[in-house]
Write an enzyme that holds these catalytic residues in place. Structure first.
Site, mmCIF file in Angstrom:
data_model
loop_
_atom_site.group_PDB
_atom_site.id
_atom_site.type_symbol
_atom_site.label_atom_id
_atom_site.label_comp_id
_atom_site.label_asym_id
_atom_site.label_seq_id
_atom_site.Cartn_x
_atom_site.Cartn_y
_atom_site.Cartn_z
ATOM 1 N NE ARG A 36 -4.163 -1.495 1.539
ATOM 2 C CZ ARG A 36 -5.102 -1.932 2.472
ATOM 3 N NH1 ARG A 36 -5.212 -1.739 4.017
ATOM 4 N NH2 ARG A 36 -6.456 -2.504 2.222
ATOM 5 N N GLY A 350 -9.494 -8.424 0.447
ATOM 6 C CA GLY A 350 -8.414 -8.510 1.266
ATOM 7 C C GLY A 350 -7.562 -9.925 1.110
HETATM 8 P P1 ADP Z 1 -12.131 -11.558 0.844
HETATM 9 O O1 ADP Z 1 -11.072 -10.892 1.768
HETATM 10 O O2 ADP Z 1 -11.090 -11.849 -0.339
HETATM 11 O O3 ADP Z 1 -13.025 -10.815 0.134
HETATM 12 P P2 ADP Z 1 -13.593 -13.187 2.435
HETATM 13 O O4 ADP Z 1 -13.231 -12.369 3.708
HETATM 14 O O5 ADP Z 1 -14.738 -13.258 2.163
HETATM 15 O O6 ADP Z 1 -12.419 -12.940 1.169
HETATM 16 O O7 ADP Z 1 -13.480 -14.604 2.957
HETATM 17 C C1 ADP Z 1 -12.082 -15.142 3.309
HETATM 18 C C2 ADP Z 1 -12.130 -16.435 4.247
HETATM 19 O O8 ADP Z 1 -13.051 -17.461 4.047
HETATM 20 C C3 ADP Z 1 -10.848 -17.013 4.374
HETATM 21 O O9 ADP Z 1 -10.403 -16.668 5.826
HETATM 22 C C4 ADP Z 1 -11.089 -18.423 4.294
HETATM 23 O O10 ADP Z 1 -10.484 -19.435 5.120
HETATM 24 C C5 ADP Z 1 -12.614 -18.597 4.239
HETATM 25 N N1 ADP Z 1 -13.188 -19.754 3.690
HETATM 26 C C6 ADP Z 1 -13.196 -20.171 2.573
HETATM 27 N N2 ADP Z 1 -13.803 -21.079 1.953
HETATM 28 C C7 ADP Z 1 -14.096 -21.817 3.057
HETATM 29 C C8 ADP Z 1 -14.558 -22.958 3.608
HETATM 30 N N3 ADP Z 1 -15.134 -23.771 2.562
HETATM 31 N N4 ADP Z 1 -15.053 -23.138 4.846
HETATM 32 C C9 ADP Z 1 -14.688 -22.301 5.750
HETATM 33 N N5 ADP Z 1 -14.207 -21.002 5.624
HETATM 34 C C10 ADP Z 1 -13.895 -20.964 4.233
HETATM 35 MG MG MG Z 2 -11.617 -10.840 4.159
#
Ligand code: ADP
Ligand code: MG
Length: 396
Positions: A36, A350
């Protein structure tokens, strides 16, 4: 309408208040990921080259009650100084007589970093008295923090209402990438969504069902959608409050021109742990007591080939619990397919951005949005306070 940028205003010799996003991770008193900070360098360099006095503002973390040394921007000033190759002065307050005299003694081209804006409780309230104190420090306000633009805070929105203002280069880049994706994507336009919660992203799902040609969904989100469609998902993480909106999304998908593609198989585990026993299960045959922690190999191959055939791809949210190596494969194959794709590739969010960095593929992606929540709100169609406050470019 594109926003006015630093290129469109006379900046020469001015005192410029720049809102940057230096909300970086710290470890042992040092910046552990400076992505960043690097993103702000083009704007800072541009202003320095034109003899501006550059006064930087940022938040860091979520300090609870006022100043807290754990959230000081001191380590950021040190890292920024290394990256710029010149010392960066740092003050321990956001406003006040000490800050005013520091600004008063700046030479053209110098950089001054103000303390964590969230140490002042007025920041989050967009308090006019704080806006006025800050406005006294500068002649021009530049917003280069797209990732904080969904907040109507003093340093993200308030200042734009009282000072001549414009966007910095990082803000411009983020807006251009997301805007072209929403208004004129190259086709086929493939969107990959994953992550934890359907409710967090339901509006994003709805928007992309209108815009995309294919919407591929993995992660815990896909298990909530599968459960909502009547499939048994064993002990998988399902968001019970999300089932109603998940059913709405499925109904919308049924009448949309966009193909909604859910996983056909999963890596399932008998516990939420790195050392758990695992097996591959078809999406409609997850054994009782087992939980889907990653998309399975057939799904990963299918998603990768759809990404490979895309004119443009947007990806948000990991396909599984990628923090644990046994469940990182699906997320890795999406990241690799994006890196190899000849289409335009955009990653936001993130955890997805962290995954791309972890796999060392960041330089093979066309645009990595540092936006997170702001990018998702922008995609939903929300007016971001930090963006709407900036004046539009004058028509030529
Ligand atoms: P981003 O930050 O990219 O928008 P999110 O914060 O929505 O993504 O989600 C990320 C989290 O989702 C990660 O910590 C990951 O471990 C969790 N996750 C993804 N798939 C699963 C699953 N099948 N079961 C439990 N947790 C999951
Ligand atoms: Mg996230």
């Amino acid at each position: 309408m594109p926003k006015k940028t630093v290129r469109d205003v006379d900046v020469a010799g001015k005192r410029v208040l720049v809102r940057v996003d230096f909300n970086v991770p710290l470890k042992d008193g040092h910046v552990s990921d400076d992505t960043r900070i690097r993103a702000s360098l083009p704007t800072i360099d541009y202003l320095r080259e034109r003899g501006c006095r550059v006064i930087l503002m940022s938040h860091l973390g979520r300090p609870k009650d006022g100043p807290d040394p754990a959230f000081s921007l001191d380590p950021v000033a040190a890292r920024l100084g290394q990256l710029l190759g010149v010392p960066v002065r740092k003050v321990n307050e956001l406003t006040g007589p000490g800050v005013e005299s520091a600004v008063g003694s700046m030479a053209p081209g110098e950089v001054l970093l103000l303390e964590n804006s969230r140490f002042d409780p007025r920041e989050k309230k967009n308090d006019p008295s704080l806006v006025a104190e800050l406005a006294r420090l500068g002649d021009l306000y530049v917003n280069d923090a797209f990732s904080a633009a969904h907040r109507a805070h003093a340093t993200t929105a308030g200042l734009a209402a009282v000072l001549p203002s414009c966007a910095g280069f990082q803000m411009e880049k983020e807006l251009e990438a997301l805007d072209s994706l929403l208004t004129a994507p190259r086709r086929p336009f493939v969107v990959v969504l994953g992550g934890a919660k359907v409710t967090d992203k339901i509006k994003v799902i709805a928007r992309f069902l209108d815009l995309a040609d294919q919407l591929l969904i993995g992660g815990a989100m896909s298990l909530t959608l599968l459960k909502a469609s009547g499939v048994s998902v064993g002990a998988s993480k399902v968001e019970e409050e999300g089932l109603v909106v998940a059913r709405e999304a499925l109904a919308k998908a049924g009448i949309s021109n966009c193909d909604l593609v859910l996983p056909r198989d999963f890596i399932v585990a008998d516990a939420f742990a790195e050392g758990a026993a695992t097996q591959v299960a078809a999406a409609d045959a997850i054994p009782d007591g087992w939980m889907g922690l990653d998309i399975g190999p057939r799904t990963a191959t299918d998603f990768a080939s759809r990404i490979g055939g895309a004119g443009e791809v947007f990806w948000n949210g990991p396909m599984g619990v990628f923090e644990m190596p046994p469940f990182a494969g699906g997320t890795r194959s999406v990241a690799e397919a994006m890196a190899a794709s000849t289409g335009i590739t955009v990653v936001g969010g993130g955890d997805s951005v962290a995954a791309v960095n972890k796999f060392g593929l960041a330089d093979k992606i066309d645009h990595i949005s540092m936006g997170g929540g702001a990018a998702l709100e922008f995609i939903e169609g929300a007016a971001l306070p930090g963006v709407v406050e900036l004046p539009d470019k004058e028509p030529v």
